[in-house]
Design a protein around this motif. Structure first.
Motif, PDB file in Angstrom:
ATOM      1  N   ASP A 145       0.835  -1.203   0.000  1.00  0.00           N
ATOM      2  CA  ASP A 145       0.000   0.000   0.000  1.00  0.00           C
ATOM      3  C   ASP A 145       0.868   1.251   0.000  1.00  0.00           C
ATOM      4  N   TRP A 146       1.938   1.229   0.800  1.00  0.00           N
ATOM      5  CA  TRP A 146       2.849   2.372   0.893  1.00  0.00           C
ATOM      6  C   TRP A 146       3.458   2.680  -0.469  1.00  0.00           C
ATOM      7  N   GLY A 147       3.814   1.636  -1.196  1.00  0.00           N
ATOM      8  CA  GLY A 147       4.432   1.839  -2.495  1.00  0.00           C
ATOM      9  C   GLY A 147       3.487   2.408  -3.531  1.00  0.00           C
ATOM     10  N   SER A 148       2.189   2.193  -3.335  1.00  0.00           N
ATOM     11  CA  SER A 148       1.225   2.632  -4.340  1.00  0.00           C
ATOM     12  C   SER A 148       0.606   3.991  -4.036  1.00  0.00           C
ATOM     13  N   ILE A 149       0.809   4.503  -2.811  1.00  0.00           N
ATOM     14  CA  ILE A 149       0.195   5.774  -2.432  1.00  0.00           C
ATOM     15  C   ILE A 149       1.059   6.937  -2.886  1.00  0.00           C
ATOM     16  N   ASP A 150       0.433   7.920  -3.492  1.00  0.00           N
ATOM     17  CA  ASP A 150       1.154   9.109  -3.930  1.00  0.00           C
ATOM     18  C   ASP A 150       1.596   9.921  -2.725  1.00  0.00           C
ATOM     19  N   ASN A 151       2.715  10.620  -2.877  1.00  0.00           N
ATOM     20  CA  ASN A 151       3.278  11.388  -1.765  1.00  0.00           C
ATOM     21  C   ASN A 151       2.301  12.408  -1.205  1.00  0.00           C
ATOM     22  N   SER A 152       1.392  12.911  -2.034  1.00  0.00           N
ATOM     23  CA  SER A 152       0.459  13.947  -1.587  1.00  0.00           C
ATOM     24  C   SER A 152      -0.797  13.368  -0.942  1.00  0.00           C
ATOM     25  N   GLU A 153      -0.944  12.051  -0.969  1.00  0.00           N
ATOM     26  CA  GLU A 153      -2.171  11.431  -0.481  1.00  0.00           C
ATOM     27  C   GLU A 153      -2.059  11.070   0.997  1.00  0.00           C
ATOM     28  N   CYS A 154      -1.877  12.082   1.842  1.00  0.00           N
ATOM     29  CA  CYS A 154      -1.722  11.838   3.276  1.00  0.00           C
ATOM     30  C   CYS A 154      -2.968  11.200   3.866  1.00  0.00           C
ATOM     31  N   GLU A 155      -4.126  11.620   3.385  1.00  0.00           N
ATOM     32  CA  GLU A 155      -5.376  11.087   3.919  1.00  0.00           C
ATOM     33  C   GLU A 155      -5.468   9.584   3.678  1.00  0.00           C
ATOM     34  N   SER A 156      -5.008   9.142   2.512  1.00  0.00           N
ATOM     35  CA  SER A 156      -5.033   7.712   2.213  1.00  0.00           C
ATOM     36  C   SER A 156      -4.131   6.940   3.165  1.00  0.00           C
ATOM     37  N   MET A 157      -2.987   7.533   3.499  1.00  0.00           N
ATOM     38  CA  MET A 157      -2.067   6.866   4.414  1.00  0.00           C
ATOM     39  C   MET A 157      -2.684   6.755   5.801  1.00  0.00           C
ATOM     40  N   HIS A 158      -3.394   7.791   6.222  1.00  0.00           N
ATOM     41  CA  HIS A 158      -4.061   7.756   7.523  1.00  0.00           C
ATOM     42  C   HIS A 158      -5.110   6.643   7.552  1.00  0.00           C
ATOM     43  N   LYS A 159      -5.801   6.456   6.441  1.00  0.00           N
ATOM     44  CA  LYS A 159      -6.822   5.408   6.385  1.00  0.00           C
ATOM     45  C   LYS A 159      -6.191   4.022   6.412  1.00  0.00           C
ATOM     46  N   THR A 160      -5.024   3.896   5.785  1.00  0.00           N
ATOM     47  CA  THR A 160      -4.350   2.599   5.754  1.00  0.00           C
ATOM     48  C   THR A 160      -3.766   2.249   7.117  1.00  0.00           C
ATOM     49  N   LEU A 161      -3.070   3.207   7.731  1.00  0.00           N
ATOM     50  CA  LEU A 161      -2.440   2.976   9.031  1.00  0.00           C
ATOM     51  C   LEU A 161      -3.407   3.421  10.131  1.00  0.00           C
ATOM     52  N   ASN A 162      -4.473   2.667  10.297  1.00  0.00           N
ATOM     53  CA  ASN A 162      -5.552   3.113  11.181  1.00  0.00           C
ATOM     54  C   ASN A 162      -5.529   2.471  12.563  1.00  0.00           C
ATOM     55  N   SER A 163      -4.418   1.858  12.922  1.00  0.00           N
ATOM     56  CA  SER A 163      -4.260   1.323  14.276  1.00  0.00           C
ATOM     57  C   SER A 163      -2.768   1.195  14.561  1.00  0.00           C
ATOM     58  N   PHE A 164      -2.428   1.117  15.833  1.00  0.00           N
ATOM     59  CA  PHE A 164      -1.014   0.945  16.183  1.00  0.00           C
ATOM     60  C   PHE A 164      -0.511  -0.436  15.775  1.00  0.00           C
ATOM     61  N   SER A 165      -1.395  -1.400  15.785  1.00  0.00           N
ATOM     62  CA  SER A 165      -1.007  -2.742  15.357  1.00  0.00           C
ATOM     63  C   SER A 165      -0.568  -2.731  13.893  1.00  0.00           C
ATOM     64  N   ILE A 166      -1.347  -2.072  13.056  1.00  0.00           N
ATOM     65  CA  ILE A 166      -1.020  -1.995  11.629  1.00  0.00           C
ATOM     66  C   ILE A 166       0.227  -1.145  11.413  1.00  0.00           C
ATOM     67  N   LEU A 167       0.333  -0.032  12.136  1.00  0.00           N
ATOM     68  CA  LEU A 167       1.510   0.827  12.003  1.00  0.00           C
ATOM     69  C   LEU A 167       2.780   0.066  12.386  1.00  0.00           C
ATOM     70  N   THR A 168       2.705  -0.720  13.451  1.00  0.00           N
ATOM     71  CA  THR A 168       3.867  -1.499  13.883  1.00  0.00           C
ATOM     72  C   THR A 168       4.251  -2.541  12.839  1.00  0.00           C
TER      73      THR A 168
END
Length: 227
Positions: free
Chosen positions: A173-196
């Motif tokens: 997902d990180w590789g496919s998200i555009d640098n300007s799409e911060c909102e998309s990254m927030h939706k993807t990393l929506n828990s500490f478990s996923i962020l870790t």
């Protein structure tokens, strides 16, 4: 240790940090594809920059023993510290930078609170926003640079996920998200478990990438001789 020697050891230190982070995990040989050779030959892999970036991510993930390192990192990247760093860290052997209530915790500690149900949901939600914002600030320079090679990097991530048997890695997902799409990254990393999980894959990926780029290694060593 002088600066030149420190950076000369950068690949080795990154390797040891990854091993500490996920247990003993030897580097792997990525498929010798035209994409990997192109990325290496065209200079997209800046080993010194990757090392610094990985160091910063590790502070976010699991803290640092050096409070000065945490303070300098927060100042350099304008990370939000709502209370004094020393005051907010209850321990003296590990300093974290993510605010949780009246203290600072690491992403890994916050993931544990989240997973075992002992954390305050409201405080965890606020802390996650801080952590994602910190991650984005720490990543901005690195991500902006690799945007020029985004198509290559996306394919390399796919190759890495296959080689490491990580078919569901969030790195895809990180590789496919555009640098300007911060909102998309927030939706993807929506828990500490996923962020870790994400950061636990990002660090070995960076280590494996630099281990498979001999031309970049050579340029890096030559740059050290000039300094």
């Amino acid at each position: 240790m002088n600066v030149r020697l420190w950076y000369a050891l950068a690949p080795l230190v990154l390797s040891s940090l990854c091993m500490e982070n996920r247990g003993i995990m030897a580097p792997i040989i990525l498929p010798d594809t035209p994409i990997l050779r192109t990325v290496d030959k065209m200079g997209f892999i800046n080993i010194g920059q990757i090392f610094t970036y990985a160091q910063n991510i590790i502070v976010l993930l699991q803290g640092t023993k050096n409070p000065e390192q945490a303070s300098k990192l927060a100042a350099a990247f304008d990370l939000q510290l709502p209370m004094p760093l020393i005051q907010g860290n209850k321990r003296t052997n590990r300093f974290a930078i993510v605010p949780y209530g009246d203290e600072y915790l690491t992403v890994r500690e916050l993931a544990a609170l989240e997973e075992n149900g002992t954390g305050d949901p409201v405080l965890l939600e606020k802390a996650l926003k801080f952590a994602i914002d910190d991650y984005e600030k720490l990543s901005q320079d690195y991500v902006e640079e690799i945007q020029t090679a985004k198509d290559y990097m996306t394919k390399l991530i796919d190759h890495w996920c296959t080689a490491r048997n990580r078919p569901d890695s969030i790195l895809r997902d990180w590789g496919s998200i555009d640098n300007s799409e911060c909102e998309s990254m927030h939706k993807t990393l929506n828990s500490f478990s996923i962020l870790t999980r994400f950061l636990d894959d990002l660090l070995p990926f960076l280590r494996d990438l630099i281990e498979n780029c001999p031309i970049s290694h050579k340029k890096y060593r030559e740059s050290l001789k000039k300094n």
